[in-house]
Design a protein around this motif. Structure first.
Motif: not given
Ligand SMILES: NC(=O)c1ccc[n+]([C@@H]2O[C@H](COP(=O)([O-])OP(=O)(O)OC[C@H]3O[C@@H](n4cnc5c(N)ncnc54)[C@H](OP(=O)(O)O)[C@@H]3O)[C@@H](O)[C@H]2O)c1
Length: 261
Positions: A16-34, A92-101
């Motif tokens: 999980v790339s960007g796994g330290g972020g809000a969405i990335g960490s939720a995804i990492a927890v879910a993939l680990g749970g599976a 591989v899940v790409n969860a790095v990004g954002g910044g627009a605001g």
């Protein structure tokens, strides 16, 4: 066969790339749970560590690495560490990004430094992390799953100075289809989720403005913004055997917003 078992990821390894972020960490927890072993790569060491603690608290094995995934050598280092720890890399899940605001400018004035930063953060991060992971998947010959995070902004304009972000996410969606086509012969599927606003610190500045939030929610048929947990079902589908015959698809997760356009 138990149809739910096709969603299990036991014996698989997910980066999980960007796994330290809000969405990335939720995804990492879910993939680990599976059942997947998790490799969590994120820029700020404390963020990576905090997210890894959530993954291990949920009962999964997790390797946290502080890395800048826009740099080829760093992405290679992450993939090598994944192989060393888990022996294989499947997802591989790409969860790095954002910044627009943070860089809202009128389209006719959009400055080059802000443009380059948003492209680097959203597009190059996706490109470089995926290239490193897919080279390993192709070498190993066991197929794999790539999941990108695009945005409804890949298809919808917004009256808020988002030029670079919509361009970057448009490119992420286009690459999703291109990569799906190129890597299908290797048994690697490539899909993307495209959320509308998800209630995270990244977009708090906009969502905290009552007028902006009311306008947004008023356009979403299901009458609310997204939560990180709203993404998890689609992530498990796209990263597991449940989606074996699905590639090159971009799933909007938006409470019906794009259905109204
Ligand atoms: N939130 C939304 O409303 C929304 C809606 C649609 C799509 N998305 C997309 O979803 C994705 C995740 O968004 P989010 O809200 O979870 O953002 P976030 O909380 O800021 O997470 C992004 C993570 O990426 C990490 N990162 C940034 N640059 C990096 C680099 N060069 N190398 C490695 N890691 C890096 C950050 O690291 P550190 O902070 O640890 O330094 C952060 O942990 C983004 O692509 C965003 O565009 C978000």
């Amino acid at each position: 066969m138990d149809p739910l078992s096709t969603f299990r990821l036991d014996g698989r390894t997910a980066l999980v790339s960007g796994g330290g972020g809000a969405i990335g960490s939720a995804i990492a927890v879910a993939l680990g749970g599976a059942g997947a072993g998790i490799v969590l790569a994120s820029r700020t060491p404390d963020h990576a560590r905090a997210a890894a603690e959530r993954v291990t608290a949920a009962g999964a094995e997790c390797l946290a690495i502080a890395a800048d995934v826009t740099a080829e050598a760093e992405a290679e280092r992450v993939v090598s560490a994944a192989i060393e720890r888990f022996g294989r890399l499947d997802i591989v899940v790409n969860a790095v990004g954002g910044g627009a605001g943070k860089v809202l400018f009128a389209a006719q004035e959009y400055p080059r430094d802000a443009w380059d930063w948003i492209m680097e953060l959203n597009l190059r991060s996706t490109l470089v992390a995926t290239q490193a992971a897919v080279r390993e998947m192709i070498r190993a010959g066991h197929g794999g799953r790539v999941l990108n995070i695009s945005s409804v902004r890949a298809q919808l304009g917004i009256a808020a100075g988002y030029s670079a972000y919509v361009a970057a996410k448009g490119a992420v969606s286009s690459l999703t289809r291109q990569w799906a086509t190129e890597w299908a012969p290797h048994g690697i599927t490539v899909n993307a989720i495209a959320p509308t606003f998800v209630d995270t610190p990244q977009v708090a500045m906009l969502l905290d403005d009552p007028a902006f939030r009311a306008g947004l929610v008023g356009r979403i048929p299901l009458g609310r913004v997204g939560e990180t947990d709203d993404l998890v079902g689609a992530v498990l589908f796209f990263t597991s055997a449940a989606s074996s015959f699905v590639t090159g698809q971009i799933l909007t997760i938006d409470g019906g917003l794009t259905a109204t356009q």
